[in-house]
Scaffold this motif. Structure first.
Motif, PDB file in Angstrom:
ATOM      1  N   LEU A 156     -15.919  -0.955  11.791  1.00  0.00           N
ATOM      2  CA  LEU A 156     -16.250   0.360  12.332  1.00  0.00           C
ATOM      3  C   LEU A 156     -15.041   1.278  12.238  1.00  0.00           C
ATOM      4  O   LEU A 156     -13.909   0.871  12.455  1.00  0.00           O
ATOM      5  N   LEU A 157     -15.297   2.524  11.904  1.00  0.00           N
ATOM      6  CA  LEU A 157     -14.214   3.493  11.790  1.00  0.00           C
ATOM      7  C   LEU A 157     -13.971   4.156  13.137  1.00  0.00           C
ATOM      8  O   LEU A 157     -14.846   4.822  13.667  1.00  0.00           O
ATOM      9  N   ASN A 158     -12.790   3.955  13.661  1.00  0.00           N
ATOM     10  CA  ASN A 158     -12.435   4.701  14.854  1.00  0.00           C
ATOM     11  C   ASN A 158     -11.747   5.986  14.416  1.00  0.00           C
ATOM     12  O   ASN A 158     -11.525   6.226  13.224  1.00  0.00           O
ATOM     13  N   ALA A 159     -11.401   6.829  15.355  1.00  0.00           N
ATOM     14  CA  ALA A 159     -10.818   8.135  15.022  1.00  0.00           C
ATOM     15  C   ALA A 159      -9.521   7.984  14.231  1.00  0.00           C
ATOM     16  O   ALA A 159      -9.274   8.744  13.284  1.00  0.00           O
ATOM     17  N   ASN A 160      -8.699   7.010  14.581  1.00  0.00           N
ATOM     18  CA  ASN A 160      -7.427   6.836  13.864  1.00  0.00           C
ATOM     19  C   ASN A 160      -7.644   6.425  12.408  1.00  0.00           C
ATOM     20  O   ASN A 160      -6.957   6.911  11.511  1.00  0.00           O
ATOM     21  N   LYS A 161      -8.612   5.522  12.176  1.00  0.00           N
ATOM     22  CA  LYS A 161      -8.894   5.103  10.804  1.00  0.00           C
ATOM     23  C   LYS A 161      -9.403   6.289   9.982  1.00  0.00           C
ATOM     24  O   LYS A 161      -9.021   6.467   8.829  1.00  0.00           O
ATOM     25  N   LYS A 162     -10.265   7.092  10.595  1.00  0.00           N
ATOM     26  CA  LYS A 162     -10.785   8.267   9.898  1.00  0.00           C
ATOM     27  C   LYS A 162      -9.652   9.228   9.553  1.00  0.00           C
ATOM     28  O   LYS A 162      -9.597   9.763   8.443  1.00  0.00           O
ATOM     29  N   ARG A 163      -8.742   9.432  10.501  1.00  0.00           N
ATOM     30  CA  ARG A 163      -7.630  10.348  10.254  1.00  0.00           C
ATOM     31  C   ARG A 163      -6.701   9.823   9.171  1.00  0.00           C
ATOM     32  O   ARG A 163      -6.154  10.589   8.381  1.00  0.00           O
ATOM     33  N   LEU A 164      -6.522   8.498   9.091  1.00  0.00           N
ATOM     34  CA  LEU A 164      -5.691   7.925   8.030  1.00  0.00           C
ATOM     35  C   LEU A 164      -6.318   8.170   6.652  1.00  0.00           C
ATOM     36  O   LEU A 164      -5.616   8.507   5.695  1.00  0.00           O
ATOM     37  N   ILE A 165      -7.633   7.992   6.565  1.00  0.00           N
ATOM     38  CA  ILE A 165      -8.318   8.248   5.297  1.00  0.00           C
ATOM     39  C   ILE A 165      -8.191   9.716   4.922  1.00  0.00           C
ATOM     40  O   ILE A 165      -7.887  10.060   3.774  1.00  0.00           O
ATOM     41  N   LEU A 166      -8.408  10.603   5.892  1.00  0.00           N
ATOM     42  CA  LEU A 166      -8.277  12.040   5.631  1.00  0.00           C
ATOM     43  C   LEU A 166      -6.853  12.398   5.207  1.00  0.00           C
ATOM     44  O   LEU A 166      -6.657  13.230   4.316  1.00  0.00           O
ATOM     45  N   ALA A 167      -5.864  11.755   5.819  1.00  0.00           N
ATOM     46  CA  ALA A 167      -4.467  12.016   5.445  1.00  0.00           C
ATOM     47  C   ALA A 167      -4.209  11.571   4.008  1.00  0.00           C
ATOM     48  O   ALA A 167      -3.532  12.274   3.243  1.00  0.00           O
ATOM     49  N   ASP A 168      -4.759  10.410   3.622  1.00  0.00           N
ATOM     50  CA  ASP A 168      -4.604   9.944   2.234  1.00  0.00           C
ATOM     51  C   ASP A 168      -5.245  10.918   1.251  1.00  0.00           C
ATOM     52  O   ASP A 168      -4.680  11.204   0.195  1.00  0.00           O
ATOM     53  N   ILE A 169      -6.414  11.429   1.597  1.00  0.00           N
ATOM     54  CA  ILE A 169      -7.072  12.401   0.717  1.00  0.00           C
ATOM     55  C   ILE A 169      -6.252  13.681   0.640  1.00  0.00           C
ATOM     56  O   ILE A 169      -6.000  14.216  -0.443  1.00  0.00           O
ATOM     57  N   ALA A 170      -5.804  14.173   1.797  1.00  0.00           N
ATOM     58  CA  ALA A 170      -5.030  15.421   1.830  1.00  0.00           C
ATOM     59  C   ALA A 170      -3.723  15.287   1.059  1.00  0.00           C
ATOM     60  O   ALA A 170      -3.263  16.243   0.420  1.00  0.00           O
ATOM     61  N   ASN A 171      -3.116  14.118   1.094  1.00  0.00           N
ATOM     62  CA  ASN A 171      -1.861  13.889   0.374  1.00  0.00           C
ATOM     63  C   ASN A 171      -2.084  13.566  -1.103  1.00  0.00           C
ATOM     64  O   ASN A 171      -1.127  13.437  -1.864  1.00  0.00           O
ATOM     65  N   GLY A 172      -3.335  13.393  -1.503  1.00  0.00           N
ATOM     66  CA  GLY A 172      -3.638  13.061  -2.894  1.00  0.00           C
ATOM     67  C   GLY A 172      -3.427  11.604  -3.222  1.00  0.00           C
ATOM     68  O   GLY A 172      -3.379  11.223  -4.388  1.00  0.00           O
ATOM     69  N   ASP A 173      -3.323  10.742  -2.199  1.00  0.00           N
ATOM     70  CA  ASP A 173      -3.074   9.315  -2.412  1.00  0.00           C
ATOM     71  C   ASP A 173      -4.363   8.489  -2.491  1.00  0.00           C
ATOM     72  O   ASP A 173      -4.315   7.290  -2.722  1.00  0.00           O
ATOM     73  N   PHE A 174      -5.491   9.093  -2.279  1.00  0.00           N
ATOM     74  CA  PHE A 174      -6.772   8.398  -2.233  1.00  0.00           C
ATOM     75  C   PHE A 174      -7.469   8.573  -3.578  1.00  0.00           C
ATOM     76  O   PHE A 174      -7.513   9.666  -4.121  1.00  0.00           O
ATOM     77  N   LEU A 175      -7.992   7.506  -4.124  1.00  0.00           N
ATOM     78  CA  LEU A 175      -8.717   7.600  -5.388  1.00  0.00           C
ATOM     79  C   LEU A 175     -10.210   7.708  -5.116  1.00  0.00           C
ATOM     80  O   LEU A 175     -10.781   6.904  -4.376  1.00  0.00           O
ATOM     81  N   LEU A 176     -10.821   8.696  -5.725  1.00  0.00           N
ATOM     82  CA  LEU A 176     -12.257   8.908  -5.575  1.00  0.00           C
ATOM     83  C   LEU A 176     -12.981   8.276  -6.755  1.00  0.00           C
ATOM     84  O   LEU A 176     -12.557   8.421  -7.895  1.00  0.00           O
ATOM     85  N   GLU A 177     -14.061   7.591  -6.468  1.00  0.00           N
ATOM     86  CA  GLU A 177     -14.831   6.939  -7.520  1.00  0.00           C
ATOM     87  C   GLU A 177     -15.969   7.867  -7.945  1.00  0.00           C
ATOM     88  O   GLU A 177     -16.682   8.424  -7.109  1.00  0.00           O
TER      89      GLU A 177
END
Length: 167
Positions: free
Chosen positions: A78-99
């Motif tokens: 389950l995604l808690n608020a902190n996990k969601k914010r970490l994913i958003l931070a990775d996307i905002a920083n350009g570190d997340f790969l989108l499929e």
């Protein structure tokens, strides 16, 4: 608390109907009498304490069953608020790969991975700001301080100074 009082309390805990519980224990009691006397019994200190302790135990058991029904593995997924914010931070920083999945004219799937574009990165920042309440609109106030107008709007402070031309 005598045996009839305990039986009344147990029936009340099960049904939450004081009048029926009273009439079950005292079958000859008329409705109006049961209404008054059951109310008096529920205000009795020992009965009230017994009912409260029993309902607390029932709540604890129900909460434990609800918690136990979710396995530890499921709870970790389950995604808690902190996990969601970490994913958003990775996307905002350009570190997340989108499929991305493309389907060719022949029906074949082609998977590619890419970094988020600037709009997706800005959207991640926007969502994060909404989650944390950052940049939430605040009350607009105006104050006059020694002839200087100060306007406060949102997170931006604007100073407007009026000068006298009496020199």
């Amino acid at each position: 608390m005598n045996e009839k009082h305990r039986r009344f309390a147990d029936l009340y805990i099960q049904s939450l109907d004081a009048i029926k519980s009273y009439q079950t224990v005292y079958p000859k009691a008329k409705h109006e009498s049961a209404k008054v006397k059951s109310s008096l019994l529920l205000r009795n200190v020992s009965i009230a304490k017994y009912v409260k302790e029993a309902t607390n135990r029932i709540s604890e058991v129900a909460n434990k069953k609800a918690t136990d029904s979710i396995s530890e593995e499921e709870a970790n997924r389950l995604l808690n608020a902190n996990k969601k914010r970490l994913i958003l931070a990775d996307i905002a920083n350009g570190d997340f790969l989108l499929e991305e999945i493309y389907i060719t004219k022949r029906g074949e799937e082609i998977k590619t991975f890419r970094k988020p574009d600037i709009f997706e990165r800005l959207k991640a920042v926007e969502i994060d700001n909404k989650m944390t309440g950052d940049l939430a609109p605040s009350k607009v106030t105006q104050t006059d301080l020694e002839g200087k107008n100060i306007s406060i709007q949102g997170t931006q402070v604007i100073f407007k100074v009026e000068l006298n031309n009496s020199i």
